[in-house]
Design a protein around this motif. Structure first.
Motif, mmCIF file in Angstrom:
data_model
loop_
_atom_site.group_PDB
_atom_site.id
_atom_site.type_symbol
_atom_site.label_atom_id
_atom_site.label_comp_id
_atom_site.label_asym_id
_atom_site.label_seq_id
_atom_site.Cartn_x
_atom_site.Cartn_y
_atom_site.Cartn_z
ATOM 1 N N PRO A 82 0.832 -1.212 0.000
ATOM 2 C CA PRO A 82 0.000 0.000 0.000
ATOM 3 C C PRO A 82 0.869 1.266 0.000
ATOM 4 C CG PRO A 82 -0.833 -1.596 1.577
ATOM 5 C CD PRO A 82 0.512 -2.113 1.130
ATOM 6 N N GLN A 83 0.384 2.276 -0.695
ATOM 7 C CA GLN A 83 1.083 3.552 -0.806
ATOM 8 C C GLN A 83 0.561 4.495 0.273
ATOM 9 O OE1 GLN A 83 3.282 3.313 -3.143
ATOM 10 N NE2 GLN A 83 4.126 5.368 -3.468
ATOM 11 N N GLU A 84 1.510 5.102 1.031
ATOM 12 C CA GLU A 84 1.121 6.030 2.092
ATOM 13 C C GLU A 84 1.074 7.445 1.520
ATOM 14 O OE1 GLU A 84 4.086 5.370 5.066
ATOM 15 O OE2 GLU A 84 3.016 3.661 5.942
ATOM 16 N N ILE A 85 -0.094 8.106 1.678
ATOM 17 C CA ILE A 85 -0.296 9.426 1.066
ATOM 18 C C ILE A 85 -1.025 10.327 2.057
ATOM 19 C CG2 ILE A 85 -1.428 10.690 -0.812
ATOM 20 C CD1 ILE A 85 -1.147 8.183 -2.524
ATOM 21 N N VAL A 86 -0.548 11.557 2.177
ATOM 22 C CA VAL A 86 -1.219 12.581 2.982
ATOM 23 C C VAL A 86 -2.116 13.399 2.053
ATOM 24 C CG1 VAL A 86 -0.908 14.635 4.400
ATOM 25 C CG2 VAL A 86 0.665 12.701 4.639
ATOM 26 N N LYS A 121 4.202 13.206 8.623
ATOM 27 C CA LYS A 121 4.176 11.938 7.904
ATOM 28 C C LYS A 121 4.905 12.111 6.575
ATOM 29 C CE LYS A 121 1.293 9.782 10.799
ATOM 30 N NZ LYS A 121 1.558 8.536 11.516
ATOM 31 N N THR A 122 5.301 10.983 5.997
ATOM 32 C CA THR A 122 5.909 11.031 4.666
ATOM 33 C C THR A 122 4.857 10.631 3.646
ATOM 34 O OG1 THR A 122 8.103 10.498 5.531
ATOM 35 C CG2 THR A 122 7.723 10.149 3.177
ATOM 36 N N SER A 123 4.618 11.535 2.682
ATOM 37 C CA SER A 123 3.613 11.281 1.650
ATOM 38 C C SER A 123 4.316 10.798 0.394
ATOM 39 C CB SER A 123 2.814 12.559 1.356
ATOM 40 O OG SER A 123 1.831 12.319 0.384
ATOM 41 N N HIS A 124 3.987 9.585 -0.051
ATOM 42 C CA HIS A 124 4.600 8.985 -1.232
ATOM 43 C C HIS A 124 3.639 9.129 -2.438
ATOM 44 C CE1 HIS A 124 7.848 7.119 1.127
ATOM 45 N NE2 HIS A 124 6.922 6.966 2.068
ATOM 46 N N GLY A 125 3.425 10.372 -2.838
ATOM 47 C CA GLY A 125 2.553 10.627 -3.966
ATOM 48 C C GLY A 125 1.408 11.537 -3.588
ATOM 49 N N MET A 126 0.364 11.512 -4.422
ATOM 50 C CA MET A 126 -0.744 12.450 -4.214
ATOM 51 C C MET A 126 -2.021 11.845 -4.808
ATOM 52 S SD MET A 126 -0.795 16.487 -5.238
ATOM 53 C CE MET A 126 -0.927 16.225 -6.999
ATOM 54 N N ILE A 127 -3.139 12.028 -4.075
ATOM 55 C CA ILE A 127 -4.453 11.670 -4.621
ATOM 56 C C ILE A 127 -4.972 12.898 -5.368
ATOM 57 C CG2 ILE A 127 -6.779 10.908 -4.056
ATOM 58 C CD1 ILE A 127 -5.646 9.660 -1.517
ATOM 59 N N CYS A 128 -5.365 12.745 -6.636
ATOM 60 C CA CYS A 128 -5.551 13.888 -7.554
ATOM 61 C C CYS A 128 -7.004 14.309 -7.709
ATOM 62 C CB CYS A 128 -4.994 13.540 -8.927
ATOM 63 S SG CYS A 128 -3.231 13.201 -8.917
ATOM 64 N N SER A 129 -7.164 15.594 -7.955
ATOM 65 C CA SER A 129 -8.449 16.164 -8.364
ATOM 66 C C SER A 129 -8.413 16.395 -9.877
ATOM 67 C CB SER A 129 -8.700 17.488 -7.642
ATOM 68 O OG SER A 129 -7.753 18.465 -8.083
#
Length: 836
Positions: A82-86, A121-129
């Motif tokens: 799983p990818q951890e994302i803020v 936290k460390t965010s490994h990417g981004m959830i996009c709009s």
């Protein structure tokens, strides 16, 4: 009209290497105005994938809500973990499918994505709009939530069709068929010489008596009305991604599945459609003119009072839609988010009169995509296909069932045919195309062509703009290429050129410009207020003006009878902007009705009017004399190191009149006058001998103080107005080039004392009459009054120049001519030689 290139490729098999720029060039060559090519997804690189939200942890202690998420992205991250994302957005939940951009990717705008520590936290990417991906307005303004059927790790760039090229086309009013993908694809197929897969070629069931009842009371305004019914729609069905993306690329916002489908078909085929919630319609659908005072609340929530000229869609309650413009709120499709809660819909695909729709849209100030298409002309034959296409998509995407009933109300009409000579395009363009090329190009447009030398052309239903042979010639020339038309200069026949009237007009303009005046072109309209400001009497002919039926401005409803108000406005405007030393002029027509004009006649448009018809029209026109006018204010000569300047005076206005008259070859007679709007003591009448009689041709002088105050002009403003047509009549012969003598001039001065009531012009005329042929010129250089002359007397000093063409004058000859001039002045005006 925004046309995605990926969508166009469905209808035309363009070469794989063709870019949007290449297509733009071809369409421009075909006559379309392609304003730009928008590059979607420029600079976008992956990995950009589908992810499923596994967990959400709410982080506390920050100024805004922050969530720490784990997202399943399949094998896209190389580990399957799983990818951890803020993320700060809140419009998604555990289990939702979202779009995830991973470290190493670059989003539009050169936004590089990398792992970074934020909010502890460390965010490994981004959830996009959608906004971050450059997808346009989807109405949500939040994280993209995808349907559940897409697996984690799926490439979202391809899924969301993020990389594309969109042609932005400015569709002119005569090209309404290009407000559709079908129309643009047709032009594209013609430009590339490729076959077209026409999306309107569908199998459509025959009309029957089982369809939804429709009654058309005005078949002239609505010549076709197709109604289809679909039931059993899935209330939770949403528009698929491909449908939403096509709408977004075309500049429309997804709303709900049913509305999106009607918009999609409109963009595809060019036929506006409307969907009614069948459960909200009461009784049969009707089409009629509105009754005065009827009201309708349209889909935009505005309650509108209808006009008797409006065409409306009705049910048993009254109006439920403004035909061709916008539907009513009473029967709109109810939506629930991106889904629809309406499970039974009636589809309307109709053809309305373009003028009726255009007037209704302007009357109610209501511009819509439907009205934009109807007023430019919609293919009436496409209504059934558009309804069928809509039904097919509702069945496919919403699980609906198409009822067997098909309603189609049609006013019979035959195809439009045009007779045209096969060589007509050749004669219009000045290029030989030949019959074969003409027929081929017209067939590419969609016409059926029969005949040899005389062609009978049947115009396709989607081209209502083709009405006469010149329209067909334009299509041939356009497709053959405007760039192939040769540049040729017109060759006027020998002996023709500017008329004497035109030459005088140009000479006057050049002369006034050379004298320091600046041309000011004004609108030829005037109002009662300006005529009142001029101080005109009630019976002044200048108050009798031609009134316009549809004036541009209510304050200026008439055609001008004098050039002065327009020049005064220009002077006031420039003076108010800091330009205080002004000299303006204008040449143009004024309109002076006599009251004897005949009743206007309407000329035919299908042929050249006869001479008698043209004469009858001329007899109905008011008299339109050409005039020249000037206005001056401020300094006429500037102060500088060379000496003292001087302000503009009435004498400069008189000299402007003389300048104009010299260009006509006429010598003016100047006398004192009283004439509005001039100062009664500083006004000159400008006269010329016309047809053997002294005739008033204009006036010049200083404006009355009340006039300058009323118009807001500087004090001591001066003006002149003169009639050019009278000057042209006053000329007795052809203009003579100036003669330059090789012999010297003899100058003699003379000062004459006359009564103050004697006009200088009369003295000047007497001197000229007595001096004879040797007099070359005469100039008044001094006016003197004083006690030594006596009360009521004035002294006028003139410089007389004598010259002979064939010899040098002797002193005796010059003196004799001077004495003869003085004798003539004494006899005619009672003058006394000063100092005698």
């Amino acid at each position: 009209m925004r046309a995605p290139l990926s969508w166009l490729r469905e209808y035309v098999d363009l070469p794989a290497g063709e870019t949007g720029r290449d297509v733009q060039a071809e369409l421009i060559a075909a006559g379309l105005e392609v304003e730009r090519v928008e590059q979607l997804g420029t600079g976008l690189t992956g990995p950009l994938v589908v992810g499923q939200v596994l967990t959400i942890e709410e982080l506390e202690g920050f100024r805004k809500p922050i969530r720490f998420c784990t997202v399943d992205v399949g094998q896209a991250n190389g580990t399957g973990e799983p990818q951890e994302i803020v993320c700060g957005a809140r419009n998604f939940s555990v289990g939702d499918k979202v779009v995830v951009v991973l470290p190493g990717a670059v989003l539009p705008g050169d936004f590089a994505i990398a792992a970074r520590k934020t909010y502890g936290k460390t965010s490994h990417g981004m959830i996009c709009s959608g906004e971050e991906l450059g997808m346009g307005d989807d109405g949500t303004h939040g994280i993209i939530v995808l349907p559940q059927e897409y697996e984690p790790g799926t490439d979202a760039i391809e899924l969301l069709e993020l990389v594309d090229e969109v042609l932005d086309i400015a569709v002119t009013p005569d090209r309404g068929y290009c407000l559709s993908m079908r129309g643009i694809a047709r032009e594209l197929a013609t430009a590339y010489g490729l076959p077209l897969r026409d999306p309107a070629l569908l199998d459509v069931p025959a009309p029957n008596s089982y369809g939804y009842p429709v009654q058309v009371a005005d078949p002239a305004a609505c010549d076709r009305f197709t109604a289809r019914t679909v039931t059993g729609l899935d209330a939770e069905a949403r528009s698929p991604i491909w449908l939403q993306r096509r709408l977004q690329k075309a500049g429309m916002r997804p709303v709900s599945l049913t509305v999106d489908i009607t918009n999609y078909v409109m963009l595809e085929l060019g036929q506006p459609l409307h969907a009614y919630d069948r459960t909200r319609i009461q009784g049969a659908i009707g089409v009629r003119r509105a009754e005065p005072g009827e009201k309708l609340t349209t889909l935009d929530g505005t309650k509108r009072v209808l006009d008797a000229e409006d065409l409306v869609i009705t049910d048993d309650r009254g109006p439920i839609g403004l035909a061709g413009v916008m539907g009513g709120a009473e029967t709109e499709i109810a939506d629930h988010g991106a889904a629809t809660s309406s499970t039974e819909v009636v589809i309307e695909a109709a053809h309305f009169d373009p003028i009726v729709v255009a007037r209704a849209a302007r009357r109610h100030k209501l511009s819509s995509e439907a009205a934009k298409r109807f007023e430019r002309g919609v293919d009436p034959q496409a209504a059934s296909a558009a309804a069928q296409r809509t039904v097919d998509l509702l069945v496919l995407l919403a699980g609906g069932t198409a009822e067997a009933g098909v309603t189609e109300v049609v006013t019979p009409s035959g195809p439009h045919t045009i007779a045209m000579r096969a060589d007509h395009p050749d004669r219009v363009a000045g290029v030989r195309y030949g019959r074969e090329s003409v027929v081929r190009r017209l067939q590419q447009v969609g016409c059926d062509v029969y005949g040899q030398d005389e062609l009978i052309v049947t115009v396709p239903s989607w081209r209502p703009d083709l009405t006469d042979p010149n329209d067909l010639a334009e299509e041939v020339i356009r497709l053959e290429g405007y760039e192939n038309l040769p540049s040729t200069l017109p060759q006027p026949p020998a002996g023709r050129g500017l008329t004497e009237r035109q030459r005088l007009h140009r000479r006057v303009g050049r002369a006034l410009a050379g004298a320091g005046y600046v041309e000011a072109l004004n609108y030829p309209f005037v109002g009662d207020e300006a005529l009142n400001h001029l101080g005109l009497e009630a019976d002044d002919p200048r108050r009798t003006a031609v009134r316009l039926v549809n004036p541009l401005s209510d304050t200026e409803p008439a055609l001008r009878t004098t050039l002065l108000p327009g020049l005064f406005a220009a002077l006031r405007r420039n003076d108010g902007r800091g330009e205080h030393d002004l000299a303006l002029f204008e040449t143009g027509l004024v309109f002076r009705p006599t009251g004897d004009e005949a009743t206007p006649v309407r000329l035919p448009v299908d042929r050249r009017p006869t001479d008698e018809e043209i004469a009858a029209l001329d007899a109905a026109l008011p008299r339109q004399p050409r005039r020249a006018a000037v206005v001056l204010a401020g300094a006429r000569e500037q102060t500088g190191w060379w000496g003292q300047g001087r302000p503009a005076t009435w004498a400069d206005a008189v000299e402007a009149g003389r300048t104009v008259a010299r260009e006509a070859g006429v010598e003016l007679i100047v006398r004192q006058d009283q004439h509005a709007p001039y100062h009664p003591g500083r006004c000159a009448a400008l006269l010329a001998v016309v047809d053997g009689q002294e005739t008033l041709v204009g006036n010049a002088g200083e404006l009355h103080p009340r006039v300058t105050k009323a118009f807001g002009l500087p004090e001591r403003t001066c003006a002149m107005e003169i009639e050019l047509d009278l000057l042209e009549r006053a000329r007795t012969g052809a203009l003579q080039a100036p003669h330059v003598s090789a012999f010297p001039v003899a100058t003699q001065d003379v000062a004459l004392v006359v009564d103050a009531s004697v006009a200088a012009a009369d003295v000047e005329a007497a001197l000229k009459a007595g001096a004879g042929e040797l007099l070359e010129s005469l100039r008044l250089f001094d006016v003197f009054t004083g006690e030594q002359l006596g009360e009521g007397k004035k002294s006028l000093a003139y410089a007389l120049r004598f010259r002979a063409d064939d010899r040098t004058l002797t002193a005796e000859e010059a003196s004799a001519a001077r004495e003869a001039a003085v004798r003539s002045a004494v006899e005619r005006t009672g003058a006394v030689l000063r100092g005698a």
